[in-house]
Design a protein around this motif. Structure first.
Motif, PDB file in Angstrom:
ATOM      1  N   UNK A 104      -5.574   4.578   7.938  1.00  6.43           N
ATOM      2  CA  UNK A 104      -6.777   5.123   7.325  1.00  6.43           C
ATOM      3  C   UNK A 104      -7.957   5.564   8.077  1.00  6.43           C
ATOM      4  N   UNK A 105      -8.371   4.239   8.679  1.00  4.29           N
ATOM      5  CA  UNK A 105      -9.629   4.165   9.355  1.00  4.29           C
ATOM      6  C   UNK A 105      -9.677   4.825  11.033  1.00  4.29           C
ATOM      7  N   UNK A 106      -8.655   4.458  11.662  1.00  3.11           N
ATOM      8  CA  UNK A 106      -8.518   4.619  13.061  1.00  3.11           C
ATOM      9  C   UNK A 106      -8.609   6.301  13.277  1.00  3.11           C
ATOM     10  N   UNK A 122      -2.304   6.806  -1.717  1.00  4.69           N
ATOM     11  CA  UNK A 122      -2.238   7.989  -1.576  1.00  4.69           C
ATOM     12  C   UNK A 122      -3.347   8.839  -1.970  1.00  4.69           C
ATOM     13  N   UNK A 123      -3.704   8.719  -3.183  1.00 11.23           N
ATOM     14  CA  UNK A 123      -4.941   9.562  -3.638  1.00 11.23           C
ATOM     15  C   UNK A 123      -6.168   9.093  -2.654  1.00 11.23           C
ATOM     16  N   UNK A 124      -6.233   7.976  -2.326  1.00 11.22           N
ATOM     17  CA  UNK A 124      -7.443   7.593  -1.247  1.00 11.22           C
ATOM     18  C   UNK A 124      -7.673   8.339   0.135  1.00 11.22           C
ATOM     19  N   UNK A 125      -6.194   8.372   0.468  1.00  9.95           N
ATOM     20  CA  UNK A 125      -5.950   8.941   1.792  1.00  9.95           C
ATOM     21  C   UNK A 125      -6.365  10.634   1.601  1.00  9.95           C
ATOM     22  N   UNK A 139       0.780  -1.202  -0.108  1.00  9.35           N
ATOM     23  CA  UNK A 139       0.014   0.012  -0.040  1.00  9.35           C
ATOM     24  C   UNK A 139       0.886   1.339   0.014  1.00  9.35           C
ATOM     25  N   UNK A 140       1.825   1.399   0.703  1.00  5.97           N
ATOM     26  CA  UNK A 140       2.554   2.446   0.979  1.00  5.97           C
ATOM     27  C   UNK A 140       3.337   3.030  -0.401  1.00  5.97           C
TER      28      UNK A 140
END
Length: 174
Positions: free
Chosen positions: A109-111, A22-25, A15-16
């Motif tokens: 992303x979720x926390x 990074x676009x989703x973030x 992922x990293x």
């Protein structure tokens, strides 16, 4: 080439190092800071600037969304909290204890979004119990937005540090 290889080549579980992560973030945090309690920020600014019907519409929407958020919490909040804690613990354990990069990325992303969700629940409760309107409502929504943006900046910073560390360690030792 089989479908399994094609799918995982397209998704890329690292992922990293994936641009899509990074676009989703960026999209997640941009969306979270634009929609304050379900109401778009430009609507809040228009209501504050022009008043009248825009202000009445904003107060109606805030009333609807705060009632909705608080109803969902009263009906199934503990179940949602339990599943969220289970899922985040699972992701955190897989990601950081077992060094599963996809788990780390989804956890990072979720926390913070769960913290923003808790903040939204608190803000909705405050707005409803104090029956805020007018300038008090604008201040409360502005505070909600600023805190969401601060949480987002910290989250992006920590995610970037984790991603850089992971990419450098995989590049050097992998």
């Amino acid at each position: 080439m089989d479908w399994y290889h094609s799918v995982f080549e397209l998704i890329d579980m690292r992922s990293f190092s994936n641009l899509w992560f990074w676009i989703a973030l960026a999209v997640v945090w941009s969306t979270a800071s634009h929609w304050v309690l379900g109401v778009p920020w430009d609507m809040v600014m228009r209501a504050r600037r022009e008043g009248g019907q825009y202000e009445a519409d904003l107060e109606d929407l805030i009333r609807i969304y705060t009632n909705r958020i608080l109803h969902i919490w009263r009906v199934s909040g503990l179940w949602i909290l339990g599943f969220a804690c289970f899922f985040l613990t699972l992701l955190g354990g897989l990601g950081f204890f077992y060094d599963f990069e996809f788990g780390q990325a989804v956890f990072l992303l979720l926390f913070p979004m769960t913290i923003v969700g808790g903040l939204a629940l608190f803000t909705a409760s405050r707005i409803q119990t104090r029956q805020e309107s007018g300038e008090d409502l604008y201040r409360r929504l502005h505070l909600q937005r600023v805190l969401t943006q601060v949480i987002g900046m910290i989250s992006i910073f920590v995610t970037a540090l984790t991603g850089m560390f992971h990419n450098l360690s995989v590049g050097v030792f992998g």
